[in-house]
Design a protein around this motif. Structure first.
Motif, mmCIF file in Angstrom:
data_model
loop_
_atom_site.group_PDB
_atom_site.id
_atom_site.type_symbol
_atom_site.label_atom_id
_atom_site.label_comp_id
_atom_site.label_asym_id
_atom_site.label_seq_id
_atom_site.Cartn_x
_atom_site.Cartn_y
_atom_site.Cartn_z
ATOM 1 N N CYS A 1 0.744 -1.157 -0.042
ATOM 2 C CA CYS A 1 -0.067 0.104 -0.066
ATOM 3 C C CYS A 1 0.839 1.183 0.074
ATOM 4 C CB CYS A 1 -0.897 -0.108 1.299
ATOM 5 S SG CYS A 1 -2.220 1.428 1.116
ATOM 6 N N LYS A 2 0.418 2.337 -0.800
ATOM 7 C CA LYS A 2 0.989 3.705 -0.912
ATOM 8 C C LYS A 2 -0.170 4.589 -0.966
ATOM 9 C CE LYS A 2 3.636 6.746 -3.582
ATOM 10 N NZ LYS A 2 4.328 7.098 -4.805
ATOM 11 N N PRO A 3 -0.286 5.308 0.071
ATOM 12 C CA PRO A 3 -1.664 6.310 0.449
ATOM 13 C C PRO A 3 -1.943 7.000 -1.166
ATOM 14 C CG PRO A 3 -0.297 6.688 2.058
ATOM 15 C CD PRO A 3 0.687 5.733 1.068
ATOM 16 N N GLY A 4 -3.311 6.797 -1.538
ATOM 17 C CA GLY A 4 -3.743 7.389 -2.717
ATOM 18 C C GLY A 4 -5.206 6.945 -3.128
ATOM 19 N N THR A 5 -5.448 7.309 -4.301
ATOM 20 C CA THR A 5 -6.777 6.940 -4.699
ATOM 21 C C THR A 5 -6.610 5.773 -5.839
ATOM 22 O OG1 THR A 5 -7.802 9.079 -4.263
ATOM 23 C CG2 THR A 5 -9.020 7.451 -5.688
ATOM 24 N N TYR A 6 -7.106 4.650 -5.742
ATOM 25 C CA TYR A 6 -7.053 3.481 -6.570
ATOM 26 C C TYR A 6 -8.363 3.187 -7.046
ATOM 27 C CZ TYR A 6 -2.413 3.089 -4.505
ATOM 28 O OH TYR A 6 -1.410 3.494 -3.981
ATOM 29 N N TYR A 7 -8.297 2.507 -8.255
ATOM 30 C CA TYR A 7 -9.739 1.790 -8.656
ATOM 31 C C TYR A 7 -9.195 0.459 -9.688
ATOM 32 C CZ TYR A 7 -8.629 4.302 -13.107
ATOM 33 O OH TYR A 7 -7.935 4.734 -14.262
ATOM 34 N N ALA A 8 -10.079 -0.291 -9.782
ATOM 35 C CA ALA A 8 -9.853 -1.538 -10.533
ATOM 36 C C ALA A 8 -10.537 -1.645 -11.635
ATOM 37 C CB ALA A 8 -9.926 -2.792 -9.649
ATOM 38 N N THR A 9 -10.012 -2.405 -12.755
ATOM 39 C CA THR A 9 -10.633 -2.782 -14.099
ATOM 40 C C THR A 9 -10.653 -4.128 -14.282
ATOM 41 O OG1 THR A 9 -8.936 -2.084 -15.413
ATOM 42 C CG2 THR A 9 -10.645 -0.484 -15.040
ATOM 43 N N GLY B 1 -13.018 -8.671 -24.682
ATOM 44 C CA GLY B 1 -12.770 -7.215 -24.744
ATOM 45 C C GLY B 1 -13.676 -6.241 -23.822
ATOM 46 N N ARG B 2 -14.653 -6.992 -23.366
ATOM 47 C CA ARG B 2 -15.691 -6.216 -22.467
ATOM 48 C C ARG B 2 -14.944 -5.634 -21.069
ATOM 49 N NH1 ARG B 2 -20.526 -10.569 -22.956
ATOM 50 N NH2 ARG B 2 -18.512 -11.938 -22.187
ATOM 51 N N THR B 3 -15.408 -4.848 -20.424
ATOM 52 C CA THR B 3 -14.675 -4.442 -19.452
ATOM 53 C C THR B 3 -15.651 -4.041 -18.441
ATOM 54 O OG1 THR B 3 -14.622 -1.977 -20.077
ATOM 55 C CG2 THR B 3 -12.706 -3.216 -20.765
ATOM 56 N N ALA B 4 -15.371 -3.735 -17.016
ATOM 57 C CA ALA B 4 -16.097 -3.401 -15.830
ATOM 58 C C ALA B 4 -15.073 -2.624 -15.105
ATOM 59 C CB ALA B 4 -16.644 -4.424 -15.043
ATOM 60 N N LYS B 5 -15.606 -1.688 -14.344
ATOM 61 C CA LYS B 5 -14.800 -1.000 -13.369
ATOM 62 C C LYS B 5 -15.292 -0.703 -12.048
ATOM 63 C CE LYS B 5 -12.611 3.891 -13.444
ATOM 64 N NZ LYS B 5 -12.835 5.324 -14.040
ATOM 65 N N SER B 6 -14.415 -0.783 -11.103
ATOM 66 C CA SER B 6 -15.063 -0.481 -9.726
ATOM 67 C C SER B 6 -14.820 0.897 -9.349
ATOM 68 C CB SER B 6 -13.864 -1.305 -8.820
ATOM 69 O OG SER B 6 -12.944 -0.506 -8.550
ATOM 70 N N LYS B 7 -15.794 1.410 -8.337
ATOM 71 C CA LYS B 7 -15.732 2.705 -7.759
ATOM 72 C C LYS B 7 -14.196 2.738 -7.255
ATOM 73 C CE LYS B 7 -20.509 2.639 -6.369
ATOM 74 N NZ LYS B 7 -21.154 2.997 -5.013
#
Length: 247
Positions: free
Chosen positions: A60-68, A74-80
């Motif tokens: 972990c390094k402090p910051g804002t992260y999201y996952a895809t 080729g279909r994608t989804a993205k987390s908050k």
């Protein structure tokens, strides 16, 4: 496909997971964790699998992260996105909202939980710690309810067995669906907290109490019933679920 919002586990590592739903054949699934920065967001960890589910961790390094997540078509989804502070429980999936949202206010204290024969010693220690925190805030104790316990433990067991982390079961059920399926009827408000990786009742309660949304559920004086489920997966990580109700 589904992908979990990145969060910090008890080991102080960033964690996320993704899965394909309703697919029976092996096919490529790729997961990426990205850090939100000015300009293009860098990929800080990636992985791929053909087994339908994948979990990723990184220091972990402090910051804002999201996952895809991307599948073989080729279909994608993205987390908050999650703003992580590198403390246990940081970024833990938001607690499920009450349905409806019960109003706060002192309730008549029910009998103290822990001696009803519901749950394991570990699960009842979580109930005890919940009631200790509620007492500090002037709320009555919650009682360990058999139906809520079945719903909570069932969800923890399902997450542990299927390697996912979400308020939504992989068959699409919500926490309310699980509570009703456990035989719980009536009531005027419900909520759910979940956590993964904390190694003890004290550590998971610390995580929840340091998360405003989870703490709100714990400290809602309207609730007078609870169910707590704690189940280990094959690697020894514990999945925790709290279900609350007012009745």
């Amino acid at each position: 496909m589904s992908v979990a919002k990145p969060h910090v586990g008890d080991t102080l590592k960033i964690e996320t997971s993704a899965a394909r739903r309703g697919c029976f054949n092996n096919a490529l699934l790729r997961v990426r964790i990205q850090r939100a920065v000015p300009g293009p967001d860098p990929v800080v960890k990636s992985g791929a699998t053909r087994k339908g589910r994948l979990s990723l961790t990184l220091a972990c390094k402090p910051g804002t992260y999201y996952a895809t997540v991307t599948d073989y078509r080729g279909r994608t989804a993205k987390s908050k996105a999650a703003k992580l502070t590198c403390t246990p429980g940081s970024g833990t999936p938001s607690p499920s909202p009450s349905s409806p949202d019960p109003t706060s206010g002192p309730s008549t204290p029910p009998p103290a939980s822990g001696g009803s024969g519901v749950g394991t010693d570990v699960e009842n220690e979580v109930v005890r710690l919940v009631n200790a925190e509620r007492a500090k805030g002037g709320c009555g104790a919650v009682k360990h309810d058999p139906q809520l316990y079945d719903a909570a433990r069932g969800h923890s067991a399902d997450m542990a067995a299927k390697n996912y982390f979400s308020h939504t079961s992989q068959d699409g059920r919500s926490f309310m669906d699980r509570i009703k399926a456990a035989g719980f009827t009536g009531g005027s408000g419900w909520a759910e907290n979940i956590a993964k990786g904390q190694t003890s009742p004290t550590s998971v309660m610390n995580s929840w109490m340091n998360s405003p949304g989870h703490k709100t559920n714990i400290m809602n004086c309207k609730y007078n019933l609870i169910g707590v489920g704690a189940v280990k997966d094959s690697r020894g990580a514990i999945y925790w679920t709290q279900d609350f109700a007012a009745k």
